[in-house]
Design a protein around this motif. Structure first.
Motif, PDB file in Angstrom:
ATOM      1  N   ARG A  39       0.830  -1.209   0.000  1.00  9.57           N
ATOM      2  CA  ARG A  39       0.000   0.000   0.000  1.00  9.57           C
ATOM      3  C   ARG A  39       0.867   1.263   0.000  1.00  9.57           C
ATOM      4  NH1 ARG A  39      -4.768   0.751  -1.494  1.00  9.57           N
ATOM      5  NH2 ARG A  39      -5.312   2.131   0.237  1.00  9.57           N
ATOM      6  N   ALA A  40       2.009   1.219   0.698  1.00  7.83           N
ATOM      7  CA  ALA A  40       2.906   2.373   0.717  1.00  7.83           C
ATOM      8  C   ALA A  40       3.508   2.615  -0.666  1.00  7.83           C
ATOM      9  CB  ALA A  40       4.010   2.151   1.750  1.00  7.83           C
ATOM     10  N   VAL A  41       3.922   1.522  -1.322  1.00 11.08           N
ATOM     11  CA  VAL A  41       4.452   1.651  -2.690  1.00 11.08           C
ATOM     12  C   VAL A  41       3.367   2.180  -3.624  1.00 11.08           C
ATOM     13  CG1 VAL A  41       5.400   0.375  -4.649  1.00 11.08           C
ATOM     14  CG2 VAL A  41       6.166  -0.149  -2.326  1.00 11.08           C
ATOM     15  N   GLN A  42       2.168   1.705  -3.437  1.00 11.78           N
ATOM     16  CA  GLN A  42       1.044   2.175  -4.245  1.00 11.78           C
ATOM     17  C   GLN A  42       0.804   3.669  -4.027  1.00 11.78           C
ATOM     18  OE1 GLN A  42      -2.420  -0.216  -3.573  1.00 11.78           O
ATOM     19  NE2 GLN A  42      -3.702   1.038  -4.916  1.00 11.78           N
ATOM     20  N   GLY A  43       0.940   4.133  -2.777  1.00 17.64           N
ATOM     21  CA  GLY A  43       0.778   5.550  -2.484  1.00 17.64           C
ATOM     22  C   GLY A  43       1.817   6.410  -3.188  1.00 17.64           C
ATOM     23  N   LEU A  44       3.058   5.917  -3.241  1.00 19.72           N
ATOM     24  CA  LEU A  44       4.082   6.640  -3.995  1.00 19.72           C
ATOM     25  C   LEU A  44       3.656   6.811  -5.448  1.00 19.72           C
ATOM     26  CD1 LEU A  44       7.407   5.032  -2.681  1.00 19.72           C
ATOM     27  CD2 LEU A  44       6.718   7.428  -2.430  1.00 19.72           C
ATOM     28  N   GLY A  45       3.163   5.733  -6.038  1.00 23.17           N
ATOM     29  CA  GLY A  45       2.716   5.813  -7.424  1.00 23.17           C
ATOM     30  C   GLY A  45       1.535   6.727  -7.607  1.00 23.17           C
ATOM     31  N   GLY A  46       0.553   6.638  -6.698  1.00 18.31           N
ATOM     32  CA  GLY A  46      -0.626   7.495  -6.812  1.00 18.31           C
ATOM     33  C   GLY A  46      -0.292   8.969  -6.712  1.00 18.31           C
ATOM     34  N   GLY A  47       0.620   9.327  -5.793  1.00 17.69           N
ATOM     35  CA  GLY A  47       1.018  10.730  -5.659  1.00 17.69           C
ATOM     36  C   GLY A  47       1.718  11.257  -6.893  1.00 17.69           C
ATOM     37  N   LEU A  48       2.586  10.436  -7.491  1.00 12.15           N
ATOM     38  CA  LEU A  48       3.260  10.839  -8.719  1.00 12.15           C
ATOM     39  C   LEU A  48       2.270  11.024  -9.860  1.00 12.15           C
ATOM     40  CD1 LEU A  48       6.362   8.439  -8.664  1.00 12.15           C
ATOM     41  CD2 LEU A  48       6.412  10.908  -8.326  1.00 12.15           C
ATOM     42  N   VAL A  49       1.326  10.105  -9.976  1.00  9.50           N
ATOM     43  CA  VAL A  49       0.398  10.118 -11.116  1.00  9.50           C
ATOM     44  C   VAL A  49      -0.517  11.327 -11.071  1.00  9.50           C
ATOM     45  CG1 VAL A  49      -1.593   8.946 -12.129  1.00  9.50           C
ATOM     46  CG2 VAL A  49       0.446   7.639 -11.539  1.00  9.50           C
ATOM     47  N   ILE A  50      -1.120  11.628  -9.913  1.00 11.58           N
ATOM     48  CA  ILE A  50      -2.133  12.686  -9.874  1.00 11.58           C
ATOM     49  C   ILE A  50      -1.537  14.047 -10.222  1.00 11.58           C
ATOM     50  CG2 ILE A  50      -1.873  13.096  -7.393  1.00 11.58           C
ATOM     51  CD1 ILE A  50      -5.111  13.299  -9.500  1.00 11.58           C
ATOM     52  N   VAL A  51      -0.329  14.341  -9.729  1.00  7.49           N
ATOM     53  CA  VAL A  51       0.293  15.628 -10.039  1.00  7.49           C
ATOM     54  C   VAL A  51       0.740  15.664 -11.498  1.00  7.49           C
ATOM     55  CG1 VAL A  51       2.237  17.153  -9.519  1.00  7.49           C
ATOM     56  CG2 VAL A  51       0.967  16.075  -7.656  1.00  7.49           C
ATOM     57  N   ALA A  52       1.318  14.569 -11.981  1.00  6.43           N
ATOM     58  CA  ALA A  52       1.764  14.530 -13.380  1.00  6.43           C
ATOM     59  C   ALA A  52       0.589  14.717 -14.340  1.00  6.43           C
ATOM     60  CB  ALA A  52       2.469  13.207 -13.664  1.00  6.43           C
ATOM     61  N   LEU A  53      -0.575  14.163 -14.012  1.00  6.31           N
ATOM     62  CA  LEU A  53      -1.744  14.342 -14.872  1.00  6.31           C
ATOM     63  C   LEU A  53      -2.159  15.805 -14.931  1.00  6.31           C
ATOM     64  CD1 LEU A  53      -4.018  11.269 -14.038  1.00  6.31           C
ATOM     65  CD2 LEU A  53      -2.782  11.715 -16.151  1.00  6.31           C
ATOM     66  N   TYR A  54      -2.092  16.499 -13.802  1.00  6.09           N
ATOM     67  CA  TYR A  54      -2.417  17.921 -13.805  1.00  6.09           C
ATOM     68  C   TYR A  54      -1.460  18.694 -14.706  1.00  6.09           C
ATOM     69  CZ  TYR A  54      -6.047  18.176 -10.237  1.00  6.09           C
ATOM     70  OH  TYR A  54      -7.227  18.078  -9.559  1.00  6.09           O
ATOM     71  N   VAL A  55      -0.183  18.347 -14.672  1.00  7.70           N
ATOM     72  CA  VAL A  55       0.796  19.032 -15.524  1.00  7.70           C
ATOM     73  C   VAL A  55       0.515  18.735 -16.996  1.00  7.70           C
ATOM     74  CG1 VAL A  55       3.244  19.291 -16.068  1.00  7.70           C
ATOM     75  CG2 VAL A  55       2.514  19.021 -13.693  1.00  7.70           C
ATOM     76  N   VAL A  56       0.143  17.516 -17.304  1.00 13.94           N
ATOM     77  CA  VAL A  56      -0.225  17.163 -18.682  1.00 13.94           C
ATOM     78  C   VAL A  56      -1.380  18.038 -19.156  1.00 13.94           C
ATOM     79  CG1 VAL A  56      -1.249  15.378 -20.145  1.00 13.94           C
ATOM     80  CG2 VAL A  56       0.602  14.780 -18.580  1.00 13.94           C
ATOM     81  N   VAL A  57      -2.394  18.186 -18.319  1.00 15.37           N
ATOM     82  CA  VAL A  57      -3.543  19.028 -18.686  1.00 15.37           C
ATOM     83  C   VAL A  57      -3.094  20.464 -18.902  1.00 15.37           C
ATOM     84  CG1 VAL A  57      -5.738  19.976 -17.885  1.00 15.37           C
ATOM     85  CG2 VAL A  57      -5.233  17.551 -17.547  1.00 15.37           C
ATOM     86  N   GLY A  58      -2.238  20.973 -18.011  1.00 14.21           N
ATOM     87  CA  GLY A  58      -1.779  22.353 -18.133  1.00 14.21           C
ATOM     88  C   GLY A  58      -0.969  22.616 -19.385  1.00 14.21           C
ATOM     89  N   ARG A  59      -0.259  21.598 -19.877  1.00 22.89           N
ATOM     90  CA  ARG A  59       0.605  21.794 -21.037  1.00 22.89           C
ATOM     91  C   ARG A  59      -0.058  21.433 -22.363  1.00 22.89           C
ATOM     92  NH1 ARG A  59       6.822  20.082 -20.057  1.00 22.89           N
ATOM     93  NH2 ARG A  59       7.177  21.027 -18.019  1.00 22.89           N
TER      94      ARG A  59
END
Length: 499
Positions: free
Chosen positions: A138-158
């Protein structure tokens, strides 16, 4: 470069928030006032990233259903809460890391790393032989989830012009509708007939399609630093240390909250000592005094999400213990909320709402405050349960407009090279407020004789919960939402704000 000031896309079609027009010609030239998220230039990207959100939503709703069975079979009921807190703790750190990483080199690397970590965490939990290995997954999954949600926002912004961003945010919100209804049912069926492990092991396989569709489009439209003409700055080690501080602080507070003993004050004080300076350093200056512009956007996101989620967590318990509903009926009473949430997000995406976005957000927060304040009315037996269902549907309508609009406004107020860091701040405000306000509500509930929230429904019903304990949760959260309505009047600022 300073962040862009808010302007109305409908009134000024020359607005361009995103990559500079020069380097690499990564975005095809076209009229910024035309097109859609499903036109030829955006179709593959839109379907791909919305599919990623859909899978994350399905995981969030499905895994929660399988978790109690997993904890029982792994003999880990006593540390059950850590399966949730491990995910949240590591995701906070990953959000800050993803913000810097995306601003430096683009969102492609953190997004692929995040999805890989998310899948690896699911596989680790699904094959775990002990509860602590399950929690590690679950901790490893949390690392992935945190990376994904912010990266998706940057994709939308660009990758999306400003007038298209409300629509893609509405699509993100709509992606949660089907999983919120189907997820628990599908997870329960799989858990009952195949076993809980297949809930975790089945999801990584589904990641292949959205990756294959989205990654080439992201590489074409949003890869590389925001401004390739500027030499990459070194990693901001201070922000990394603050991110570690906020994660450790939250972990200590959650650990202290597991048992209300005097000795728990020690980890609680240590957690607060780490958390307060870290939060002050990671959120925009002026956030806690609701400075106009970006700080108020970030603050509003926390107030809205924290108040609503903290209140919603107690709605099923109130319906089961005070009105005698079955858990299934209690859940169904909130089912309409998924549809109205998507409707609110869709409304804010309409072009005619752009000049009135701030007013729409104020109205949304008023609906949220009214819904939360109306919830304890069902403690009066003469009030039918459908009153709460209707009120909560209106609250979800407001939340759909507010959550999507704060994301849109954040991108409008951020320079291209700041979208990652600012998106991380928005997500930190969201997640942190959920934990703190839920903890505060739980403490008030327990102090007024609410019973043990963590027990099974049957045990909770047997012990009984004082009706006033529920009012002690809902009414303060309605007050927090009302404060959010005031903060919503301060979203438009004359000058840019940086972290």
């Amino acid at each position: 470069m300073s962040a862009l000031e808010p302007r109305d896309a409908a009134a000024d079609p020359d607005i361009a928030v995103g990559l500079p027009p020069d380097p690499g010609a990564r975005i095809p030239a076209h009229d910024d006032t035309k097109g859609s998220v499903l036109d030829a230039a955006h179709r593959a990207l839109s379907i791909g990233i919305v599919s990623v959100v859909l899978l994350i939503a399905f995981e969030a709703t499905a895994v929660g259903t399988a978790m109690p069975v997993a904890a029982r079979e792994l003999d880990g009921v006593s540390v059950y809460a850590f399966a949730f807190s491990a995910y949240f703790t590591t995701s906070l750190f990953a959000m800050v890391l993803a913000g810097q990483w995306s601003d430096r080199t683009g969102p492609l690397a953190p997004l692929t790393t995040g999805i890989s970590a998310f899948a690896a965490g699911l596989l680790l939990s699904g094959t775990a032989g002990t509860m602590w290995l399950f929690i590690l997954g679950r901790a490893v999954q949390g690392l992935g989830g945190g990376l994904v949600i912010v990266a998706l926002y940057v994709v939308v912004g660009r990758a999306y012009e400003e007038h298209l961003r409300p629509a893609i945010m509405a699509a993100f919100a709509a992606s949660w509708v089907v999983p919120s209804v189907v997820g628990p049912l599908a997870s329960g069926t799989v858990t009952e007939h195949l076993g809980w492990r297949w809930v975790f092991l089945g999801i990584p396989v589904l990641v292949v399609f959205p990756l294959a569709l989205a990654l080439p489009a992201i590489r074409r439209t949003a890869s590389g630093p925001a401004d390739p003409s500027v030499t990459l700055a070194p990693w901001d080690r201070r922000r990394i240390r603050l991110a570690l501080g906020i994660s450790a602080g939250v972990a200590l507070l959650q650990y202290a909250g597991q048992e209300l003993r005097w000795l728990s004050l020690l980890p609680a004080l240590a957690g607060a000592a780490l958390l307060v300076p870290a939060v002050r350093g990671l959120l925009p200056k002026g956030t806690y005094r609701a400075a106009r512009g970006l700080p108020s956007v970030v603050l509003l996101r926390g107030l809205a999400a924290g108040a609503f989620i903290a209140a919603e967590s107690f709605v099923p318990l109130m319906l089961v213990t005070q009105r005698g509903l079955s858990p299934t009926l209690a859940g169904l009473s909130l089912a309409m909320g998924g549809l109205t949430w998507a409707l609110g997000s869709w409304i804010q995406s309409r072009p005619w709402t752009e000049p009135y976005r701030e007013r729409l957000v104020v109205l949304g927060m008023v609906l949220v405050a009214i819904a939360i304040a109306a919830a304890p009315s069902v403690l009066i037996t003469a009030v039918p349960v459908w009153v709460l269902a209707l009120a909560w549907a209106l609250g979800c309508l407001g939340m759909g407009a507010v959550i999507a609009s704060t994301s849109v406004l954040l991108m409008k107020l951020s320079a291209p090279e700041e979208v990652g860091a600012n998106s991380a701040a928005l997500q930190i405000s969201d997640g942190l407020s959920n934990v703190l306000l839920l903890a505060a509500g739980g403490a008030a509930f327990a102090a007024l004789g609410g019973g043990a929230v963590g027990h099974t429904v049957a045990a909770t019903t047997a012990t009984g919960s004082h009706p006033g304990a529920f009012a002690a949760v809902f009414l303060p959260m309605a007050g927090v939402a009302a404060v959010g309505a005031w903060v919503a009047t301060r979203l438009r600022g004359a000058e840019a704000h940086r972290l």
